[in-house]
Each structure stands twice: as structure tokens, then as C-alpha cells.
Design a protein around this motif. Structure first.
Motif, PDB file in Angstrom:
ATOM      1  N   ASP A 191       0.805  -1.224   0.000  1.00 33.27           N
ATOM      2  CA  ASP A 191       0.000   0.000   0.000  1.00 33.27           C
ATOM      3  C   ASP A 191       0.837   1.273   0.000  1.00 33.27           C
ATOM      4  N   VAL A 192       2.157   1.157  -0.162  1.00 32.73           N
ATOM      5  CA  VAL A 192       3.027   2.333  -0.147  1.00 32.73           C
ATOM      6  C   VAL A 192       3.979   2.268  -1.345  1.00 32.73           C
TER       7      VAL A 192
ATOM      8  N   ARG B 179       2.068   4.391   9.740  1.00 34.39           N
ATOM      9  CA  ARG B 179       1.004   3.715   8.991  1.00 34.39           C
ATOM     10  C   ARG B 179       0.876   4.275   7.583  1.00 34.39           C
ATOM     11  N   THR B 180       1.078   5.600   7.427  1.00 40.06           N
ATOM     12  CA  THR B 180       0.895   6.226   6.114  1.00 40.06           C
ATOM     13  C   THR B 180       2.189   6.788   5.530  1.00 40.06           C
ATOM     14  N   ILE B 181       3.169   7.060   6.365  1.00 45.42           N
ATOM     15  CA  ILE B 181       4.446   7.615   5.904  1.00 45.42           C
ATOM     16  C   ILE B 181       5.573   6.966   6.695  1.00 45.42           C
ATOM     17  N   GLU B 182       6.598   6.485   5.973  1.00 45.91           N
ATOM     18  CA  GLU B 182       7.756   5.879   6.613  1.00 45.91           C
ATOM     19  C   GLU B 182       9.033   6.512   6.058  1.00 45.91           C
TER      20      GLU B 182
ATOM     21  N   MET C  22       5.511   6.404   1.032  1.00 45.15           N
ATOM     22  CA  MET C  22       4.214   7.007   1.353  1.00 45.15           C
ATOM     23  C   MET C  22       3.064   6.127   0.899  1.00 45.15           C
ATOM     24  N   ILE C  23       1.971   6.199   1.652  1.00 46.39           N
ATOM     25  CA  ILE C  23       0.797   5.426   1.302  1.00 46.39           C
ATOM     26  C   ILE C  23       0.187   5.972   0.008  1.00 46.39           C
ATOM     27  N   THR C  24      -0.353   5.089  -0.806  1.00 45.57           N
ATOM     28  CA  THR C  24      -0.974   5.487  -2.068  1.00 45.57           C
ATOM     29  C   THR C  24      -2.498   5.482  -1.934  1.00 45.57           C
ATOM     30  N   SER C  25      -3.154   6.309  -2.749  1.00 41.01           N
ATOM     31  CA  SER C  25      -4.617   6.368  -2.790  1.00 41.01           C
ATOM     32  C   SER C  25      -5.028   6.842  -4.176  1.00 41.01           C
TER      33      SER C  25
END
Length: 267
Positions: A59-60, A89-92, A113-116
């Protein structure tokens, strides 16, 4: 510079995988400034490959890769050490270090970064460039020495001149003998070439050396394929510092930008 030549791996790839994050470079990873060092481009690729394999998530994706070149990159054996600096959870924030001869030669930090789905507002201001089929073959090995440059297929667009140019690059050599790297890592292993495709002055004796101290890559889209397009401009300041700025392309269009700060030195 002079130094003993390293013991290299043999094969039609850039690196032999020795397991556990250990690698040995081949002649195809050889640098252009010194024959005993690695070129930053394939070294960037193998480090990106190691980070992609570090604590993988579906998801990233990598959005920014920031390489700091801490000294000469020795050829031969080395290790890539990966860690998570800032989990989330959304950015590492991830890190990879290329360690050779007991010294960190390159440090890479990367925002993952998480994608959407933002396709409803997706837009790009960077202009497209002519595809490789509309460009002419370019023999970079006639300008630059080293095994890495010889490993490339390059095509140049019309209007190429010192300080500005558009070039497409690809290679038939996989990053490692396992030939299992993804498109992102393989393309990141070509980006650093940007500093040499439209040099303001010719490299060599009675000119200037202009190695880069870093490589900063920002990507608003994940790239794919074998071809990397480099649309770049090179600026030299009056106080010994320069900058190479590049818009990055794959066959689907622009996907990001790269910046390289340069140290200018009379040869």
C-alpha cells in the motif's frame, strides 16, 4: 587518483549477490572519474533495490530518494545495510547505507508514502519529450571512460548542446546476477548519469572535474519500463559550485525530478 584495482565479479550484470546484503561489483559498475571506483548510478540502483525489499508493503511506494555521497565509492565487495528510521502507517522514512572497506560511502534516506486514488485531480506541468524512437544513437563512451558508460544504450534528441540536453538511456544488464529487481530500482540505477549527458565542459585534462556530492530524486508517479528519459540543464556558479537539474521520464511521460549539487575543480 591512483589506487589498487579491486577484485571484481564477472558476468553480464552490475553486481553479484553474495547474500545477506553483501555484493561484489563487476566492470559494468565501474566509475568514470576513477577506474578503481564504482559509478554512482548503479550504486544508487542497488541501494534502491535493497530498500524496496526492506519490510515490503503493497500500500506504499517510494516518493523521494535522497542520496548523500560521503566519499569515493570503492569497486569490489561491499554491504548495503537497511533500517527503518521513522515507522508509520501512512508515511515511513527508510535508510540504506553502502558500506565498503569499513566506511559508509553512500547514505540513502527515502520517504515511503501510502498510495490512494487521486486520479480525479491528477495533473502534471512538466512537458513531454520526444521518445527514443525519434532520437539519434549517442556514443557516450567517446566522451566518458569507464565500464558503466560502456554498458549503456543511449539516444539523444535534437538540440543537444553543452549545458542542456535530452537523452534516453537503457541497459541490457540486470542489477544483479539474480535478475529479479523491479523497474523502479533498475531505473534509479540510471538517474545519476544525468550529470554527464550535457556537460558544460569536456571531462579530462586541462578542463574541470564536476562530480556530484548528492542525488535527490522526487517522484510524483512510479516509473516503469526499461527506458529512462533525462531532460536536463547544467549550471556552473562562479565560486566552484554547480547544479544539474533533470526532469525524469519513462515511455508514459514525465514522472519526477532529480537534482545533483556539483563541486567544480580545475584538472
Amino acid at each position: 587518483m591512483t589506487a589498487a584495482l579491486p577484485e571484481l565479479a564477472e558476468g553480464e550484470f552490475y553486481y553479484e549477490s553474495l547474500g545477506g546484503g553483501q555484493f561484489r561489483s563487476t566492470i559494468h559498475a565501474q566509475g568514470a572519474w576513477n577506474e578503481h571506483e564504482q559509478h554512482m548510478a548503479p550504486a544508487s540502483g542497488i541501494m534502491a533495490d535493497c530498500l524496496e525489499r526492506h519490510a515490503p508493503r503493497d500500500d506504499v511506494r517510494m516518493a523521494r530518494l535522497s542520496y548523500e555521497i560521503l566519499g569515493l565509492i570503492p569497486g569490489g565487495e561491499f554491504e548495503v545495510v537497511t533500517t527503518t528510521l521513522r515507522p508509520g502507517r501512512t508515511i515511513e522514512l527508510l535508510q540504506a547505507e553502502l558500506v565498503a572497506g569499513g566506511r559508509v560511502a553512500i547514505r540513502l534516506t527515502a520517504w515511503r508514502m501510502i498510495t490512494s486514488d487521486t486520479s480525479a485531480v491528477a495533473a502534471v506541468e512538466d512537458a513531454c519529450i520526444p521518445g527514443p524512437e525519434k532520437c539519434s544513437p549517442y556514443d557516450a563512451a567517446s566522451v566518458w571512460p569507464g565500464g558503466y558508460i560502456r554498458s549503456l544504450e543511449m539516444r539523444v534528441a535534437d538540440g543537444h548542446r553543452p549545458g542542456s540536453g535530452t537523452v534516453w538511456i537503457r541497459t541490457a544488464h540486470p542489477l544483479t546476477d539474480k535478475a529479479d529487481s523491479g523497474d523502479l530500482a533498475r531505473l534509479m540505477g540510471l538517474v545519476d548519469t544525468a550529470n554527464g549527458i550535457a556537460a558544460r565542459v569536456p571531462p579530462g585534462k586541462d578542463s574541470y572535474a564536476f562530480p556530484n556530492l548528492d542525488l535527490q530524486i522526487h517522484m510524483y508517479r512510479k516509473p516503469a519500463g526499461d527506458w529512462l528519459g533525462l531532460d536536463n540543464a547544467v549550471s556552473f556558479g562562479a565560486d566552484g559550485i554547480g547544479l544539474t537539474s533533470t526532469v525524469l521520464h519513462d515511455l508514459d511521460g514525465p514522472f519526477g525530478r532529480a537534482e545533483q549539487i556539483l563541486t567544480l575543480r580545475k584538472t
